[in-house]
Design a protein around this motif. Structure first.
Motif, PDB file in Angstrom:
ATOM      1  N   MET A  94      29.507  39.265  41.697  1.00 37.27           N
ATOM      2  CA  MET A  94      29.488  38.555  42.986  1.00 37.27           C
ATOM      3  C   MET A  94      30.290  39.385  43.968  1.00 37.27           C
ATOM      4  N   TYR A  95      29.753  40.571  44.286  1.00 38.00           N
ATOM      5  CA  TYR A  95      30.555  41.546  45.026  1.00 38.00           C
ATOM      6  C   TYR A  95      30.995  41.035  46.397  1.00 38.00           C
ATOM      7  N   GLN A  96      30.064  40.412  47.143  1.00 39.96           N
ATOM      8  CA  GLN A  96      30.412  39.929  48.482  1.00 39.96           C
ATOM      9  C   GLN A  96      31.503  38.869  48.414  1.00 39.96           C
ATOM     10  N   MET A  97      31.351  37.951  47.435  1.00 35.89           N
ATOM     11  CA  MET A  97      32.350  36.894  47.293  1.00 35.89           C
ATOM     12  C   MET A  97      33.706  37.484  46.919  1.00 35.89           C
ATOM     13  N   SER A  98      33.673  38.485  46.052  1.00 33.59           N
ATOM     14  CA  SER A  98      34.923  39.109  45.634  1.00 33.59           C
ATOM     15  C   SER A  98      35.617  39.773  46.828  1.00 33.59           C
ATOM     16  N   LYS A  99      34.814  40.314  47.766  1.00 31.01           N
ATOM     17  CA  LYS A  99      35.409  40.899  48.972  1.00 31.01           C
ATOM     18  C   LYS A  99      35.985  39.821  49.879  1.00 31.01           C
ATOM     19  N   THR A 100      35.272  38.680  49.958  1.00 29.20           N
ATOM     20  CA  THR A 100      35.750  37.592  50.817  1.00 29.20           C
ATOM     21  C   THR A 100      37.068  37.042  50.294  1.00 29.20           C
ATOM     22  N   LEU A 101      37.153  36.851  48.984  1.00 33.67           N
ATOM     23  CA  LEU A 101      38.363  36.244  48.423  1.00 33.67           C
ATOM     24  C   LEU A 101      39.521  37.236  48.390  1.00 33.67           C
ATOM     25  N   GLY A 102      39.195  38.519  48.370  1.00 35.45           N
ATOM     26  CA  GLY A 102      40.214  39.556  48.468  1.00 35.45           C
ATOM     27  C   GLY A 102      41.346  39.375  47.479  1.00 35.45           C
ATOM     28  N   PRO A 103      42.588  39.375  47.974  1.00 34.56           N
ATOM     29  CA  PRO A 103      43.733  39.334  47.051  1.00 34.56           C
ATOM     30  C   PRO A 103      43.939  37.978  46.390  1.00 34.56           C
ATOM     31  N   TYR A 104      43.205  36.954  46.812  1.00 36.18           N
ATOM     32  CA  TYR A 104      43.520  35.625  46.279  1.00 36.18           C
ATOM     33  C   TYR A 104      43.090  35.448  44.837  1.00 36.18           C
ATOM     34  N   ILE A 105      42.155  36.260  44.358  1.00 34.92           N
ATOM     35  CA  ILE A 105      41.820  36.195  42.933  1.00 34.92           C
ATOM     36  C   ILE A 105      42.977  36.760  42.091  1.00 34.92           C
ATOM     37  N   PRO A 106      43.446  37.999  42.346  1.00 33.28           N
ATOM     38  CA  PRO A 106      44.617  38.473  41.593  1.00 33.28           C
ATOM     39  C   PRO A 106      45.812  37.522  41.709  1.00 33.28           C
ATOM     40  N   LEU A 107      45.913  36.825  42.843  1.00 32.37           N
ATOM     41  CA  LEU A 107      47.064  35.932  43.041  1.00 32.37           C
ATOM     42  C   LEU A 107      47.008  34.685  42.158  1.00 32.37           C
TER      43      LEU A 107
END
Lengths: 203, 226
Positions: A94-107
């Motif tokens: 989900m590349y676009q979504m991963s770009k939108t969420l940015g650092p909040y996934i690692p967080l």
């Protein structure tokens, strides 16, 4: 351990009575940051659910080996591993979504809901109960994020998931999509939940 | 008695050793390390491909314009896209541009596209900029990534605004003005988002300045070879 909650109790508790966002006020960072659209909110809830279930199961499996002074290190290590898996998975599929969420996934690594569940439930109870607990808390977190995101998306753009909900004449309240909108919505919804709670108690 | 005490203290020392205390942490860390290495080995190539494709997909559109790009692909043709890197020395720093060279099926150069980043109002703006085959005019820009203010600065993504860049001349830097841009060197600012508008224009100006001569030299050299 007669006084510990059962699997079903754990599951139900997480959804509303001990909702991680509205009742425990945990996980405020993603709650405020990614609820400007329902899609990103649901993706975040999904990622948290994955990490929470995996971390709870692993922690519960090794609960008898834990040393009190090293337990937090083990929790963090486990959580960080699954968060990295989730992060890579999103970037791959989900590349676009991963770009939108940015650092909040690692967080998600520092999301207090997960470490709290490891500490409160998974390090004390068996795998089945811990898994139910994780599912309950995940549903609670997902519902909370979805409710905040719907309010913000509808008021901010007049649309929900691409469908027009409010008449086209609606002047989009841009502030609802911006950070202040997150605080306003969260505050009002927590207020609403507390009001309902107090009414129930009186009756 | 003495021997017993020595053994207890040795075993105590062994048990209190940091490494022994942390055996579970160390074991889990190595185990998780292996798992993550496996995940990276499996998904890594796909993630890299995603990054490259995201840019590559937009190259025909940014060079030919949306309608012509669709016409070309509708007719079964496609641009051949070569990717390479051009490094530019500037104030002692080397800046590397990833340039895509697009050719028509018959081998003529259709134009160039390059991925550039620069500081916007809120965060970095990443965009794809297209130049015609002689690098004399801009063919268009496409915003790949931005975090500008929703409702104001994020209008840089809209066709209406970014469309202004199509056909602008590269012979002198573009200027941002508030309303009434008509000639080949001016760009209308977005109302309430002058900084975002300027940032995009600055990014375009800088990259044009850095690349124009390199690209033109390139074309001339290739012309001589033929």
């Amino acid at each position: 351990m007669a006084d510990q909650p059962t699997a079903l109790e754990r599951l139900i508790q997480g959804i509303l009575p001990e909702n991680p966002v509205y009742r425990q006020l945990l996980g405020m960072c993603p709650t405020l940051a990614v609820t400007n659209g329902i899609q990103s909110a649901l993706t975040m809830a999904g990622a948290v659910a994955f990490v929470l279930v995996c971390a709870n199961v692993v922690t519960s499996l090794i609960r008898n080996l834990l040393k009190p002074h090293l337990r937090i290190v083990v929790f963090t290590l486990t959580i960080a591993t699954f968060v990295t898996v989730a992060d890579r998975f999103l970037a791959a599929y989900m590349y676009q979504m991963s770009k939108t969420l940015g650092p909040y996934i690692p967080l998600i690594i520092v999301n207090c809901i997960i470490i709290c569940r490891c500490e409160v439930c998974a390090s004390k109870q068996n795998v089945w109960i811990s898994a139910c607990d994780a599912v309950g808390q995940s549903i609670g977190f997902g519902l909370a994020l979805a409710s905040i995101a719907s309010v913000r998306e509808i008021l901010g753009s007049g649309m929900l998931l691409g469908w027009r909900v409010l008449p086209a004449a609606w002047p989009d309240w841009v502030i609802m999509v911006l950070p202040p909108g997150a605080f306003l919505t969260l505050g009002l919804l927590i207020g609403g939940v507390n009001w309902l709670q107090s009414r129930n108690v009186k009756n | 008695m003495n021997i017993e005490m020595t053994t207890t203290s040795t075993s105590n020392r062994f048990q209190n050793n940091y490494l022994v205390q942390a055996w579970l942490v160390l074991l889990l860390a190595s185990l998780f390390g292996f798992i993550l290495a496996g995940v990276q080995a499996t998904l890594g190539p796909k993630i890299e491909a995603n990054k490259v494709n995201e840019t590559r997909e937009k190259v025909p559109e940014v060079i030919l314009g949306k309608s012509k790009a669709q016409e070309l692909s509708g007719g079964g043709g496609s641009l051949a896209i070569d990717s390479r890197f051009i490094s530019v020395e500037k104030q002692g720093k080397t800046k590397i541009y990833n340039v895509f060279e697009a050719r028509y099926p018959d081998g003529r150069v259709a134009g160039w596209a390059t991925k550039v980043t620069g500081q916007g109002y809120a965060d970095k703006i990443e965009l794809l900029m297209g130049l015609d085959s002689k690098a004399e005019n801009l063919t268009g820009i496409f915003i790949l990534g931005q975090k500008e203010t929703p409702g104001l600065g994020n209008k840089i993504e809209e066709d209406a605004w970014r469309g202004q860049f199509s056909g602008k001349s590269t012979s002198q830097p573009l200027r941002v003005i508030k309303g009434g841009a008509s000639d080949a060197y001016t760009i209308d600012a977005i109302t309430g988002a002058t900084i975002s508008s300027r940032s995009v224009t600055d990014i375009v100006n800088t990259s044009v300045n850095d690349l124009k001569n390199n690209l033109v030299m390139d074309v001339e050299q290739k012309g001589k070879e033929k």
